[in-house]
Scaffold this motif. Structure first.
Motif, PDB file in Angstrom:
ATOM      1  N   ASP A 138      -4.869  13.471 -13.384  1.00  0.00           N
ATOM      2  CA  ASP A 138      -4.163  12.638 -12.412  1.00  0.00           C
ATOM      3  C   ASP A 138      -5.097  12.263 -11.281  1.00  0.00           C
ATOM      4  O   ASP A 138      -5.904  13.066 -10.829  1.00  0.00           O
ATOM      5  N   VAL A 139      -4.996  11.023 -10.850  1.00  0.00           N
ATOM      6  CA  VAL A 139      -5.752  10.602  -9.687  1.00  0.00           C
ATOM      7  C   VAL A 139      -5.025  11.117  -8.455  1.00  0.00           C
ATOM      8  O   VAL A 139      -3.815  10.996  -8.346  1.00  0.00           O
ATOM      9  N   ARG A 184     -13.120   4.212 -17.219  1.00  0.00           N
ATOM     10  CA  ARG A 184     -14.031   5.326 -16.968  1.00  0.00           C
ATOM     11  C   ARG A 184     -15.044   5.478 -18.097  1.00  0.00           C
ATOM     12  O   ARG A 184     -16.222   5.760 -17.861  1.00  0.00           O
ATOM     13  N   ALA A 185     -14.578   5.264 -19.323  1.00  0.00           N
ATOM     14  CA  ALA A 185     -15.486   5.365 -20.474  1.00  0.00           C
ATOM     15  C   ALA A 185     -16.536   4.262 -20.440  1.00  0.00           C
ATOM     16  O   ALA A 185     -17.711   4.491 -20.743  1.00  0.00           O
ATOM     17  N   GLN A 186     -16.116   3.049 -20.067  1.00  0.00           N
ATOM     18  CA  GLN A 186     -17.062   1.934 -19.967  1.00  0.00           C
ATOM     19  C   GLN A 186     -18.113   2.191 -18.893  1.00  0.00           C
ATOM     20  O   GLN A 186     -19.250   1.727 -19.002  1.00  0.00           O
ATOM     21  N   ALA A 187     -17.711   2.956 -17.866  1.00  0.00           N
ATOM     22  CA  ALA A 187     -18.649   3.281 -16.788  1.00  0.00           C
ATOM     23  C   ALA A 187     -19.546   4.466 -17.148  1.00  0.00           C
ATOM     24  O   ALA A 187     -20.422   4.839 -16.356  1.00  0.00           O
ATOM     25  N   GLY A 188     -19.308   5.051 -18.328  1.00  0.00           N
ATOM     26  CA  GLY A 188     -20.169   6.141 -18.794  1.00  0.00           C
ATOM     27  C   GLY A 188     -19.619   7.527 -18.568  1.00  0.00           C
ATOM     28  O   GLY A 188     -20.303   8.513 -18.846  1.00  0.00           O
ATOM     29  N   GLN A 189     -18.380   7.626 -18.078  1.00  0.00           N
ATOM     30  CA  GLN A 189     -17.812   8.949 -17.848  1.00  0.00           C
ATOM     31  C   GLN A 189     -17.239   9.494 -19.146  1.00  0.00           C
ATOM     32  O   GLN A 189     -16.517   8.804 -19.860  1.00  0.00           O
ATOM     33  N   GLN A 190     -17.568  10.742 -19.459  1.00  0.00           N
ATOM     34  CA  GLN A 190     -17.075  11.370 -20.667  1.00  0.00           C
ATOM     35  C   GLN A 190     -15.596  11.722 -20.504  1.00  0.00           C
ATOM     36  O   GLN A 190     -15.135  12.013 -19.403  1.00  0.00           O
ATOM     37  N   PRO A 191     -14.832  11.704 -21.622  1.00  0.00           N
ATOM     38  CA  PRO A 191     -13.392  11.975 -21.532  1.00  0.00           C
ATOM     39  C   PRO A 191     -13.059  13.293 -20.872  1.00  0.00           C
ATOM     40  O   PRO A 191     -12.107  13.394 -20.115  1.00  0.00           O
ATOM     41  N   GLU A 192     -13.864  14.348 -21.138  1.00  0.00           N
ATOM     42  CA  GLU A 192     -13.544  15.651 -20.563  1.00  0.00           C
ATOM     43  C   GLU A 192     -13.741  15.693 -19.061  1.00  0.00           C
ATOM     44  O   GLU A 192     -13.245  16.585 -18.372  1.00  0.00           O
ATOM     45  N   ALA A 197       0.827  -1.213   0.000  1.00  0.00           N
ATOM     46  CA  ALA A 197       0.000   0.000   0.000  1.00  0.00           C
ATOM     47  C   ALA A 197       0.856   1.255   0.000  1.00  0.00           C
ATOM     48  O   ALA A 197       0.550   2.236  -0.702  1.00  0.00           O
ATOM     49  N   GLN A 198       1.941   1.252   0.779  1.00  0.00           N
ATOM     50  CA  GLN A 198       2.808   2.424   0.856  1.00  0.00           C
ATOM     51  C   GLN A 198       3.451   2.727  -0.488  1.00  0.00           C
ATOM     52  O   GLN A 198       3.575   3.890  -0.898  1.00  0.00           O
ATOM     53  N   LEU A 199       3.857   1.695  -1.203  1.00  0.00           N
ATOM     54  CA  LEU A 199       4.500   1.899  -2.500  1.00  0.00           C
ATOM     55  C   LEU A 199       3.505   2.384  -3.551  1.00  0.00           C
ATOM     56  O   LEU A 199       3.852   3.182  -4.430  1.00  0.00           O
ATOM     57  N   LEU A 200       2.260   1.915  -3.475  1.00  0.00           N
ATOM     58  CA  LEU A 200       1.258   2.319  -4.456  1.00  0.00           C
ATOM     59  C   LEU A 200       0.966   3.811  -4.370  1.00  0.00           C
ATOM     60  O   LEU A 200       0.537   4.426  -5.350  1.00  0.00           O
ATOM     61  N   ASN A 201       1.189   4.392  -3.211  1.00  0.00           N
ATOM     62  CA  ASN A 201       0.965   5.835  -3.043  1.00  0.00           C
ATOM     63  C   ASN A 201       2.027   6.673  -3.736  1.00  0.00           C
ATOM     64  O   ASN A 201       1.854   7.876  -3.912  1.00  0.00           O
ATOM     65  N   GLU A 202       3.136   6.057  -4.131  1.00  0.00           N
ATOM     66  CA  GLU A 202       4.227   6.810  -4.733  1.00  0.00           C
ATOM     67  C   GLU A 202       3.969   7.163  -6.193  1.00  0.00           C
ATOM     68  O   GLU A 202       4.699   7.963  -6.773  1.00  0.00           O
ATOM     69  N   VAL A 203       2.962   6.561  -6.800  1.00  0.00           N
ATOM     70  CA  VAL A 203       2.628   6.873  -8.188  1.00  0.00           C
ATOM     71  C   VAL A 203       1.205   7.413  -8.243  1.00  0.00           C
ATOM     72  O   VAL A 203       0.373   7.071  -7.406  1.00  0.00           O
ATOM     73  N   PRO A 204       0.895   8.280  -9.227  1.00  0.00           N
ATOM     74  CA  PRO A 204      -0.439   8.870  -9.307  1.00  0.00           C
ATOM     75  C   PRO A 204      -1.471   7.954  -9.957  1.00  0.00           C
ATOM     76  O   PRO A 204      -2.645   8.314 -10.043  1.00  0.00           O
ATOM     77  N   ASN A 205      -1.067   6.785 -10.393  1.00  0.00           N
ATOM     78  CA  ASN A 205      -1.960   5.901 -11.140  1.00  0.00           C
ATOM     79  C   ASN A 205      -3.063   5.313 -10.277  1.00  0.00           C
ATOM     80  O   ASN A 205      -2.888   5.060  -9.083  1.00  0.00           O
ATOM     81  N   ALA A 206      -4.215   5.078 -10.922  1.00  0.00           N
ATOM     82  CA  ALA A 206      -5.352   4.449 -10.252  1.00  0.00           C
ATOM     83  C   ALA A 206      -5.108   2.947 -10.105  1.00  0.00           C
ATOM     84  O   ALA A 206      -4.249   2.359 -10.780  1.00  0.00           O
ATOM     85  N   ASN A 261      -2.321   1.953 -16.214  1.00  0.00           N
ATOM     86  CA  ASN A 261      -1.765   3.057 -16.986  1.00  0.00           C
ATOM     87  C   ASN A 261      -2.913   3.980 -17.399  1.00  0.00           C
ATOM     88  O   ASN A 261      -4.091   3.666 -17.212  1.00  0.00           O
ATOM     89  N   LYS A 262      -2.581   5.138 -17.941  1.00  0.00           N
ATOM     90  CA  LYS A 262      -3.595   6.150 -18.223  1.00  0.00           C
ATOM     91  C   LYS A 262      -4.611   5.683 -19.265  1.00  0.00           C
ATOM     92  O   LYS A 262      -5.790   6.004 -19.191  1.00  0.00           O
ATOM     93  N   GLU A 263      -4.148   4.923 -20.237  1.00  0.00           N
ATOM     94  CA  GLU A 263      -5.058   4.436 -21.283  1.00  0.00           C
ATOM     95  C   GLU A 263      -6.090   3.484 -20.699  1.00  0.00           C
ATOM     96  O   GLU A 263      -7.286   3.572 -21.000  1.00  0.00           O
ATOM     97  N   ALA A 264      -5.633   2.555 -19.852  1.00  0.00           N
ATOM     98  CA  ALA A 264      -6.548   1.596 -19.233  1.00  0.00           C
ATOM     99  C   ALA A 264      -7.526   2.311 -18.303  1.00  0.00           C
ATOM    100  O   ALA A 264      -8.717   1.985 -18.260  1.00  0.00           O
ATOM    101  N   GLU A 265      -7.028   3.289 -17.569  1.00  0.00           N
ATOM    102  CA  GLU A 265      -7.902   4.051 -16.678  1.00  0.00           C
ATOM    103  C   GLU A 265      -9.002   4.768 -17.467  1.00  0.00           C
ATOM    104  O   GLU A 265     -10.171   4.757 -17.088  1.00  0.00           O
ATOM    105  N   SER A 266      -8.607   5.382 -18.591  1.00  0.00           N
ATOM    106  CA  SER A 266      -9.589   6.089 -19.423  1.00  0.00           C
ATOM    107  C   SER A 266     -10.628   5.131 -19.977  1.00  0.00           C
ATOM    108  O   SER A 266     -11.819   5.454 -20.045  1.00  0.00           O
ATOM    109  N   ASP A 267     -10.185   3.921 -20.369  1.00  0.00           N
ATOM    110  CA  ASP A 267     -11.123   2.921 -20.906  1.00  0.00           C
ATOM    111  C   ASP A 267     -12.133   2.507 -19.845  1.00  0.00           C
ATOM    112  O   ASP A 267     -13.336   2.362 -20.140  1.00  0.00           O
TER     113      ASP A 267
END
Length: 297
Positions: free
Chosen positions: A291-292, A278-286, A184-193, A270-276
């Motif tokens: 950054d999370v 969010r898009a599948q959940a219905g969130q618009q790209p804008e 958990a501590q290491l996961l906080n070191e990056v902004p990724n979801a 990664n950012k591409e997977a995160e965007s996918d």
């Protein structure tokens, strides 16, 4: 006897030479020479401050300036080149992107490097823990790390006689508590979801409430892992997805009853997977933030 008085008298006049006044023409010539030398050394300095690729761009520009100006790329629009378009500072690169390289591709490269560094840190963490406590050495093979399409995948798998959860339950064993809290501590070191998923083997679930299957068990185990990560200090806002896959994606498809099929999978997206997702959940790209939020960058 000749008469000396009749001799011709020859008068020799010696014309003394002198340096006449030449004006200031020499000063102009000297100034032109100094200017030319300054221009030469300035050119040498500029050529020595750019890379070989940019030097080729300069050469191409003077060979065919129209072609380079139309095509862009190295030597035509980069900030570290001497051709116009480089801005005020030859070393300045802000806002400039090389030909054929989009901002998205640049960010993807940074993302990949960041996840690769995280992978090394997790591996180093486990190695250090094993050195501090030799009893953890037997659990080393239960932690598997690899790069997948979605990002960095960290899997904690079961082994025969060393399960991560108590049988038929979402209650974590002692060693699993420690591993998840350290990660958990290491996961906080990056902004990724983060994406969490639970998996079981194909053994039929016996006992418990009616209708309770491996689907419910894998989902509860994934959620139990989420709670443990947060307890270890993980920023809750970093968790984007928690799901259970039952036994439909075995790690060992040749033996669906193999204990390693029972596992928790943590994917640092990664950012591409995160965007996918969010898009599948219905969130618009804008609506997607760049950054999370994280405890540290």
């Amino acid at each position: 006897m000749s008469d000396d008085s009749q001799r011709p008298i020859v008068v020799k006049k010696i014309k003394k030479g002198g340096h006449g006044h030449h004006g200031g023409a020499w000063k102009i010539a000297y100034a032109d020479f100094v200017t030319a030398m300054m221009a030469f050394f300035l050119l040498m300095w500029l050529l020595g401050s750019v890379s070989k690729g940019n030097l080729k761009g300069v050469s191409d520009y003077f060979s065919n300036p129209v072609k380079i100006a139309n095509a862009g790329g190295s030597g035509a629009g980069e900030s570290d080149t001497v051709i116009q378009g480089g801005g005020n500072d030859l070393t300045k690169q802000a806002g400039q992107v090389k030909k054929g390289e989009t901002p998205t591709q640049t960010e993807a490269a940074k993302d990949k490097r960041r996840l690769s560094e995280l992978k090394q840190k997790v591996e180093a963490l486990m190695d250090n823990k094993i050195k501090e406590d030799s009893t953890l050495a037997k659990y080393r093979n239960q932690l598997k790390l690899d790069m997948v399409a979605e990002g960095l995948r960290i899997q904690i798998v079961d082994e025969q006689n060393r399960p991560m959860f108590k049988s038929g339950s979402s209650e974590l064993e002692t060693f699993a508590h420690g591993v998840l809290q350290e990660i958990a501590q290491l996961l906080n070191e990056v902004p990724n979801a983060i994406s969490l998923s639970g998996h079981t083997d194909s053994s039929k679930f016996a006992g418990g409430a009616a209708g309770f299957t491996n689907w419910e068990l894998s989902s509860e185990r994934a959620n139990a892992s989420r709670r443990e990560l947060i307890l270890g200090g993980l920023d809750p806002s970093k968790i984007l997805r928690v799901n259970g896959f039952g036994d439909v994606i075995p790690l060992d498809p040749n033996n669906i009853y193999n204990p390693i099929n029972r596992r928790i999978s943590i994917v640092v997206l990664n950012k591409e997977a995160e965007s996918d997702i969010r898009a599948q959940a219905g969130q618009q790209p804008e609506e997607t933030s760049s950054d999370v939020p994280s405890a540290s960058q």
